[in-house]
Design a protein around this motif. Structure first.
Motif, PDB file in Angstrom:
ATOM      1  N   GLU A   1      29.465  45.430  59.630  1.00 17.82           N
ATOM      2  CA  GLU A   1      29.492  44.741  60.925  1.00 17.82           C
ATOM      3  C   GLU A   1      28.403  43.674  61.023  1.00 17.82           C
ATOM      4  N   VAL A   2      27.249  43.943  60.407  1.00 22.32           N
ATOM      5  CA  VAL A   2      26.184  42.943  60.403  1.00 22.32           C
ATOM      6  C   VAL A   2      26.652  41.663  59.714  1.00 22.32           C
ATOM      7  N   HIS A   3      27.339  41.825  58.583  1.00 20.44           N
ATOM      8  CA  HIS A   3      27.734  40.658  57.799  1.00 20.44           C
ATOM      9  C   HIS A   3      28.964  39.945  58.342  1.00 20.44           C
ATOM     10  N   THR A   4      29.684  40.566  59.256  1.00 19.73           N
ATOM     11  CA  THR A   4      30.864  39.917  59.842  1.00 19.73           C
ATOM     12  C   THR A   4      30.688  39.647  61.335  1.00 19.73           C
ATOM     13  N   ALA A   5      29.466  39.764  61.828  1.00 18.28           N
ATOM     14  CA  ALA A   5      29.208  39.603  63.257  1.00 18.28           C
ATOM     15  C   ALA A   5      29.542  38.191  63.722  1.00 18.28           C
ATOM     16  N   ASP A   6      30.035  38.099  64.946  1.00 21.02           N
ATOM     17  CA  ASP A   6      30.297  36.787  65.548  1.00 21.02           C
ATOM     18  C   ASP A   6      29.010  35.979  65.589  1.00 21.02           C
ATOM     19  N   GLY A   7      29.101  34.728  65.193  1.00 15.24           N
ATOM     20  CA  GLY A   7      27.940  33.857  65.226  1.00 15.24           C
ATOM     21  C   GLY A   7      27.131  33.857  63.945  1.00 15.24           C
TER      22      GLY A   7
END
Length: 699
Positions: free
Chosen positions: A566-572
């Motif tokens: 999730e960290v690597h695909t987070a929005d922004g």
């Protein structure tokens, strides 16, 4: 009968064959060999020669992956660049100058003036010829006469200078841009003046496959032929000289101008703005060697970043400095002709770029080795005893005196152990909120040594009690940070495994499906939580399936297998490559779905009201947790649920996963047992192999 007799009497031998007759006319020619460009799934291009006797003439070849010639290249599918390399004088850096330029008028953004831009020449502008034998050879004659370029800007031709020709092909299989660098006066390709500072493979360590301008431009050596000092984006007014632009993009959010409220934008095709003020560089921006590797023989000019300091290169990152007026510059007004008078172009000068960008504290970390010497343990219900030391590998492993050396016991410094259990999948049962046990070598207040001094520069101390009922093996990490005048020094973490009920001589390691070296392709030296955590074995000790939320708060998965995706695909987040490239972080087989008997636990997203009892946590099944971090849409979730995944499950102490009916743990009504079946379709070699579906390159 009479006829038969007469015919038989006439029969005899055929005699010797007569002389050969004259050759017949040639037959029609067969079809040319090779493959049509539209059918090629791979195209390998090579420029074999360039000659300049007015318009440049380029000879090149195209072959597919099997070595077959590629035929029928349309002229409008290929475009060329040609540039010369101008040596630096009066402190200026050497620079490429394109012969092919146009004028761009401002159409959007703050720009107000028309500006020159380097570009390409379409193959339909000159003359493209294919060898009629179908052997994959082509010849292109430029429409641009490099010896007579006066419009829109004059570019003088000097055959004694280094020149470069490249091309790109669009509309067909991907083509790596071939590059031909030579000196026209004698055709030499070796021993000529160069400006080879960065290579494509270095960029791709983080970007995987750097492909810009629609994906057809993939080689740094081609980028340089257009991104020249004289090329400007008319819409923004910003130069797109590679020296300036690439530094600004990578500093992004850290640019002083961006911190001050501006943005950094370049306008591309159709006047579309590309803004980079939100780019967070994944390592210290002062790590110039990450891109400029002077130890690599393929980048012989990499040291230019400190040997040739210029207003353009330095001002790209330090964009709050006005070199013309001297604002923000201690040396006052300056230009390239004066930079090296203060900023020594070597590795020793105190004001030199090399020294100013030197990360002394990070380099000093190599002088500390945190050593776990022994772990003595009597079994569940007791406290393990660790024996340890700190030594200096740069000085023959000389030991440090932890009892008397004040650098270790200051209020900022600390040495610490993290202990977790069980290694099949950490859950740290018995620890508040499921986090690993933390034991400080020095007290937080006063900095007193908590360990026993063994008198030989080794030390021993008791760790947290391992709860009764714990089985298998545990993990121990030694970490720390040391306060010194040069800054906070963070040595590499050390980890060891120990038997709890397992054989002490053969503990079971915790699985490791990711590779810290692959993480460091982008991060250089991954270090978080005050930069003291630089080992994935530490991360998984606290980011475990039982832990919920930040520091034990209710709500939110922080289990590593979901959290890190999730960290690597987070929005922004401007992740620099496709998120489906699993091996950017994972080991070559570490991204496949987990089998039901793997022992890996489901990820908690709700602590169930009791932080001490992981059995009442509400969880997501293991594969749904990891895969659902990226595949988060409703269709993907439904697919996972249809195949045994759950986003609302309970997990018993024996590892059994059940659908949640009311509450998990004691007092709850257990639902039916569920089991993920992901490996049937998504395992290695199966019908929807993850490596195939994600286009993972395991070569």
């Amino acid at each position: 009968m009479v006829v038969a007799v007469l015919l038989g009497a006439c029969e005899g031998s055929d005699g010797d064959p007569g002389p050969a007759g004259p050759p017949g006319p040639p037959g029609p020619p067969g079809p040319p060999s090779g493959v049509d460009i539209g059918a090629a799934d791979e195209i390998q291009a090579e420029i074999t020669s360039v000659t300049i006797a007015s318009p440049p003439v380029v000879e090149f070849t195209l072959f597919d992956g099997s070595g077959a010639p590629v035929r029928n290249l349309p002229a409008d599918a290929i475009s060329f660049t040609v540039a010369k390399l101008v040596p630096g004088t009066d402190g200026n850096a050497s620079a490429w100058q394109s012969y092919i330029n146009s004028i761009e008028d401002p159409g959007a953004g703050p720009g107000t003036a028309s500006m020159p831009q380097a570009g390409t020449e379409s193959g339909s502008s000159g003359t493209l010829e294919e060898d009629p034998s179908g052997n994959g050879a082509y010849t292109y004659t430029f429409a641009t006469d490099v010896a007579n370029v006066t419009d829109p800007i004059p570019v003088a031709y000097d055959p004694a200078l280094t020149h470069r020709v490249t091309f790109e092909i669009r509309g067909y299989a991907p083509v790596a841009n071939p590059v031909y660098t030579f000196r026209p006066s004698d055709g030499a390709t070796d021993g000529i003046f160069t400006r080879t500072i960065v290579k494509t493979e270095t960029c791709n360590a983080c970007h995987e496959n750097l492909a810009l301008h629609g994906g057809a431009r993939v080689e740094v050596d081609q980028c340089q032929t257009c991104h020249n000092p004289g090329t400007t984006d008319a819409n923004s007014g910003n130069t797109v000289d590679l020296t300036v632009m690439i530094h600004k993009i990578h500093r992004g959010a850290g640019l002083p101008s961006v911190v001050g409220g501006d943005d950094y934008c370049i306008y591309g095709r159709n006047d579309e703005a590309h803004c980079y003020g939100d780019v967070a560089h994944p390592q210290d921006i002062r790590n110039c060697e990450t891109c400029h590797n002077e130890a690599d023989p393929e980048t012989p000019d990499a040291a230019n970043w400190y040997q040739v300091p210029t207003v353009e290169a330095c001002g790209a990152c330090h964009d709050d400095v006005d070199f013309e007026t001297g604002t923000g510059h201690a040396g006052g007004p300056s230009g390239n002709d004066r930079c090296s008078s203060c900023h020594d172009p070597d590795t020793t000068g105190g004001l030199g770029a090399y020294q100013k960008h030197l990360l002394e504290a990070e380099l000093d970390a190599a002088s500390y080795s945190l050593n776990i010497l022994a772990i003595d343990f009597l079994g569940p219900g007791t406290e393990p005893m660790v024996t340890f030391s700190v030594t200096d590998p740069t000085n023959g492993d000389a030991p440090y005196d932890l009892a008397n050396d004040p650098q270790f016991s200051s209020g900022v410094s600390h040495l610490r152990f993290y202990m977790a259990w069980e290694t099949t999948d950490y859950e740290n049962v018995g620890q508040l909120d499921g986090h690993a046990a933390q034991i400080d070598v020095y007290s937080i207040v006063g900095g007193d040594l908590q360990a026993t001094d063994n008198g030989d520069f080794t030390y021993s101390m008791s760790l947290e009690r391992i709860p009764l009922g714990t089985e298998g093996s545990g993990g121990l990490v030694f970490a720390g940070r040391i306060d010194k005048p040069i800054g906070i020094v963070r040595p590499d973490n050390t980890h060891e495994f120990f038997g709890i009920t397992d054989d002490p001589a053969n503990p079971t390691p915790r699985r490791m499906n990711a590779d810290i070296e692959r993480c460091n392709d982008c991060h250089k030296r991954l270090a978080i939580h005050g930069d003291q955590t630089n080992n994935l074995q530490v991360c998984v000790m606290c980011h475990d399936p039982a832990a919920v939320g930040l520091h034990g708060g209710i709500g939110g998965v922080i289990d590593f297998k979901k959290f890190i995706h999730e960290v690597h695909t987070a929005d922004g987040l401007r992740y620099p490559q496709r998120s489906s490239n699993c091996v950017a972080c994972h080991t070559d087989d570490g991204f496949y779905p987990l089998a039901p008997d793997s022992g890996v636990l489901a990820s908690s997203f709700d602590a169930g009201g009791d932080l001490d009892d992981p059995s009442n946590n509400i969880r997501i099944t293991p594969n749904a947790s990891a895969c659902g971090a990226c595949h988060s849409g409703e269709t993907a979730r439904a697919h996972m649920e249809q195949n045994g995944g759950s986003f609302d499950a309970c997990q018993a102490e024996d590892g059994t996963i059940r659908e949640r009916v009311d509450v998990c743990g004691a007092g709850g009504s257990p639902g039916p047992i569920i089991q993920e079946t992901c490996t049937i379709c998504h395992g290695a070699g199966s019908s929807a192999d993850v490596a195939v579906m994600h286009s993972v390159n395991l070569d």
